[in-house]
Design an enzyme around this catalytic site. Structure first.
Site, mmCIF file in Angstrom:
data_model
loop_
_atom_site.group_PDB
_atom_site.id
_atom_site.type_symbol
_atom_site.label_atom_id
_atom_site.label_comp_id
_atom_site.label_asym_id
_atom_site.label_seq_id
_atom_site.Cartn_x
_atom_site.Cartn_y
_atom_site.Cartn_z
ATOM 1 N N ARG A 1 84.646 -21.662 36.796
ATOM 2 C CA ARG A 1 85.832 -21.853 35.984
ATOM 3 C C ARG A 1 85.642 -22.972 34.965
ATOM 4 O O ARG A 1 86.234 -22.980 33.905
ATOM 5 C CB ARG A 1 87.041 -22.206 36.869
ATOM 6 N N LYS B 1 86.128 -27.828 28.321
ATOM 7 C CA LYS B 1 87.106 -26.819 28.785
ATOM 8 C C LYS B 1 88.522 -27.286 28.503
ATOM 9 O O LYS B 1 89.351 -26.557 27.960
ATOM 10 C CB LYS B 1 86.954 -26.558 30.283
ATOM 11 N N ASN B 2 88.819 -28.540 28.847
ATOM 12 C CA ASN B 2 90.206 -29.018 28.769
ATOM 13 C C ASN B 2 90.664 -29.320 27.352
ATOM 14 O O ASN B 2 91.851 -29.511 27.108
ATOM 15 C CB ASN B 2 90.391 -30.222 29.691
ATOM 16 N N ARG C 1 102.077 -30.158 41.259
ATOM 17 C CA ARG C 1 101.916 -29.958 39.797
ATOM 18 C C ARG C 1 103.144 -29.314 39.140
ATOM 19 O O ARG C 1 103.048 -28.246 38.526
ATOM 20 C CB ARG C 1 100.657 -29.168 39.496
ATOM 21 N N CYS D 1 98.968 -24.951 43.503
ATOM 22 C CA CYS D 1 97.603 -25.454 43.264
ATOM 23 C C CYS D 1 97.208 -26.322 44.453
ATOM 24 O O CYS D 1 98.022 -27.099 44.953
ATOM 25 C CB CYS D 1 97.579 -26.279 41.972
ATOM 26 N N ASP E 1 89.377 -36.086 37.531
ATOM 27 C CA ASP E 1 88.449 -34.957 37.555
ATOM 28 C C ASP E 1 87.016 -35.359 37.882
ATOM 29 O O ASP E 1 86.137 -34.515 37.944
ATOM 30 C CB ASP E 1 88.476 -34.219 36.207
HETATM 31 C C1 EPZ Z 1 95.119 -31.713 32.935
HETATM 32 O O1 EPZ Z 1 96.026 -31.042 33.804
HETATM 33 C C2 EPZ Z 1 93.735 -31.127 33.239
HETATM 34 N N1 EPZ Z 1 93.762 -29.692 33.033
HETATM 35 C C3 EPZ Z 1 93.361 -31.413 34.692
HETATM 36 O O2 EPZ Z 1 92.006 -30.984 34.882
HETATM 37 C C4 EPZ Z 1 93.389 -32.907 34.919
HETATM 38 O O3 EPZ Z 1 93.143 -33.166 36.282
HETATM 39 C C5 EPZ Z 1 94.784 -33.460 34.548
HETATM 40 O O4 EPZ Z 1 95.101 -33.129 33.194
HETATM 41 C C6 EPZ Z 1 94.848 -34.976 34.673
HETATM 42 O O5 EPZ Z 1 93.868 -35.581 33.922
HETATM 43 C C7 EPZ Z 1 93.632 -29.215 31.771
HETATM 44 O O6 EPZ Z 1 93.563 -29.927 30.795
HETATM 45 C C8 EPZ Z 1 93.590 -27.721 31.627
HETATM 46 P P1 EPZ Z 1 98.978 -33.651 34.090
HETATM 47 P P2 EPZ Z 1 97.613 -31.219 33.610
HETATM 48 O O7 EPZ Z 1 100.176 -32.931 33.595
HETATM 49 O O8 EPZ Z 1 97.927 -31.453 32.198
HETATM 50 C C9 EPZ Z 1 102.402 -34.813 37.186
HETATM 51 C C10 EPZ Z 1 90.194 -29.857 35.892
HETATM 52 O O9 EPZ Z 1 89.608 -30.109 36.959
HETATM 53 N N2 EPZ Z 1 103.298 -34.003 36.342
HETATM 54 O O10 EPZ Z 1 98.415 -34.721 33.238
HETATM 55 O O11 EPZ Z 1 98.246 -30.082 34.319
HETATM 56 C C11 EPZ Z 1 101.349 -33.942 37.885
HETATM 57 O O12 EPZ Z 1 101.840 -33.351 39.042
HETATM 58 C C12 EPZ Z 1 91.741 -29.937 35.828
HETATM 59 O O13 EPZ Z 1 89.624 -29.571 34.843
HETATM 60 C C13 EPZ Z 1 104.650 -33.993 36.629
HETATM 61 O O14 EPZ Z 1 105.100 -34.631 37.579
HETATM 62 O O15 EPZ Z 1 97.849 -32.571 34.444
HETATM 63 C C14 EPZ Z 1 100.238 -34.949 38.129
HETATM 64 O O16 EPZ Z 1 100.529 -35.661 39.279
HETATM 65 C C15 EPZ Z 1 92.376 -30.119 37.166
HETATM 66 N N3 EPZ Z 1 105.454 -33.235 35.822
HETATM 67 C C16 EPZ Z 1 100.336 -35.857 36.899
HETATM 68 O O17 EPZ Z 1 101.637 -35.695 36.356
HETATM 69 C C17 EPZ Z 1 104.975 -32.524 34.749
HETATM 70 O O18 EPZ Z 1 105.743 -31.848 34.049
HETATM 71 C C18 EPZ Z 1 99.297 -35.591 35.811
HETATM 72 O O19 EPZ Z 1 99.305 -34.211 35.545
HETATM 73 C C19 EPZ Z 1 103.593 -32.554 34.483
HETATM 74 C C20 EPZ Z 1 102.777 -33.306 35.297
#
Ligand code: EPZ
Length: 409
Positions: free
Chosen positions: A387, A11-12, A109, A104, A295
């Protein structure tokens, strides 16, 4: 549970790859696309931008011949992952008006790093009325640091990488996410004619090109789904073969499973998972790839609730990703939350009860705990599960699980 299960496409990896098809006027063909509410939803978003999509037997055709740069709140709010259309729109149209994603349950996020990356490429960003208004004439390549509070950002790296493919000059992303899904996206972009090096490492270099062309790509298998089934096999004292699972994408998880006494045996392109004589407690800390994936944190908690002894699970990526703790307690698990950690006193027998899913991975954890519990468990709000898991109940039934979808009362 016994038998074989085929791992679906990721998915991701699929979601940003679908968005990347917006970067060209030519048709793109993406194979092994999982049939999930999230991927169907992303297709609707692409169509709302003017693209044509066709999905048949795991193969998706996307043709974004003529598109507009505006994505509506009503669509984007339903799936955070849709934020990754912003980079392609900015790259191709040099402007994008995309709704900010909603809240969320697993954490705040923010998308500040995405916007920081776009601004570094020369985009003017305005946040107005809940929308990101981005314009860039032109997008200019540059070096940037994209690390944040919890380290790298997966979709932030993907978004900026996609915009940079059509920027003038060279972009270097430092502290880039190294997830296999980012590597798979870079592979697809390269097939479209992009010039990218270093994907999978913390330093990714993108040399901008004039335009991209159509391409074909097969998505990687879903390492999170594979980990979920491996844990379900261990929790039910079974033996399951994960067909098509990539061990090289799941080292941290497989390593932790071995530590808990689970045997992991590669055979050809598959993995055989078998529970050992007894389960051991273990400590887990979630980290960006190649660390232990957030995850899989909830599913691992269900397994460690069965392992005699104390296990400490620390969540370092999302600040409120313990919604499943109180539901696991309803099944008899003994888990205390202390700040970013959950202290699991394992080995208590679990007994079935009605429980409520709060998010995608929490729902998978509740299904696993229900399979290991005595009596019946009813998991409510399984739309969360749909999902991210393709036909999970049918796959589990094929492995001998007694599981059924019933109308929620
Ligand atoms: C991806 O989300 C995945 N989603 C998430 O999977 C996964 O948990 C996450 O990466 C971490 O591995 C998809 O790929 C669609 P991040 P993403 O930006 O990219 C902070 C699932 O269950 N952050 O790597 O949105 C954020 O708050 C889902 O399949 C900022 O502070 O996650 C978090 O604490 C859930 N500012 C950390 O970084 C930003 O601009 C990592 O988030 C962006 C992120």
């Amino acid at each position: 549970m016994h038998g074989e299960v085929t791992v679906s496409g990721s998915k991701n990896a699929t979601l940003p790859i679908m968005a990347a098809a917006l970067l060209t006027e030519e048709p793109c063909v993406i194979r092994r696309v999982p049939n999930l509410s999230d991927t169907r939803f992303m297709a609707r978003i692409l169509e709302s931008l003017g693209a044509k999509t066709k999905f048949e037997l795991g193969t998706l055709m996307v043709h974004a011949r003529k598109i507009r740069g505006y994505a509506d709140y009503e669509l984007v709010r339903k799936m955070r992952g849709s934020i990754c259309i912003t980079g392609p729109l900015l790259g191709r149209l040099k402007q994008a008006r995309v709704s900010l994603p909603g809240g969320c349950v697993i954490g705040a996020r923010p998308i500040n790093l995405h916007l920081k990356g776009f601004e570094a490429l020369g985009a003017k960003i305005k946040i107005e009325g809940g929308y990101i208004d981005a314009t860039a004439k032109p997008l200019a390549g540059t070096a940037m640091f994209l690390g944040g509070r919890a380290g790298s950002t997966v979709l932030g790296t993907a978004n900026v990488m996609m915009a940079a493919t059509l920027a003038e000059g060279v972009t270097v992303i430092e502290s880039a996410a190294c997830e296999p899904e980012v590597v798979d996206l870079a592979k697809f972009l390269t097939a479209m004619g992009a010039k990218i090096s270093g994907a999978g490492s913390p330093t990714v270099t993108i040399t901008g090109v004039e335009q991209l062309h159509g391409a074909e790509h097969e998505v990687i298998p879903d390492r999170i789904e594979a980990a979920t089934f491996a844990i379900a096999a261990a929790a039910t004292n079974g033996e399951v073969t994960l067909k098509g699972a990539r061990a090289d994408h799941s080292r941290a998880v497989l390593d932790k499973l071995k530590e808990t006494g689970v045997s992991v045996q590669p055979r050809g392109g598959d993995l055989i998972i078998r529970r050992g004589k007894k389960l051991n407690s273990a400590d887990v800390t979630t980290l960006p790839y190649p660390g232990f994936p957030t995850d899989v944190q909830a599913q691992m908690m269900s397994l460690l609730a069965l392992a005699p002894g104390i296990s400490i699970i620390t969540e370092r990526i999302f600040e409120s990703r313990f919604m499943h703790v109180s539901e696991l307690a309803r099944l008899g698990a003994d888990i205390q939350i202390e700040g970013p950690s959950a202290i699991v006193k394992g080995g208590q027998p679990l007994s079935g009860a009605p429980v409520m899913a709060s998010d995608l991975r929490a729902s998978a954890a509740l299904v696993i705990a229900g399979l290991a519990a005595k009596g019946a468990t009813q998991v409510n709000r399984i739309y969360h599960l749909d999902r991210g898991y393709e036909g999970m109940d049918a796959k589990l039934r094929n492995l001998g699980a007694r599981i059924q979808r019933v109308k929620e009362t």
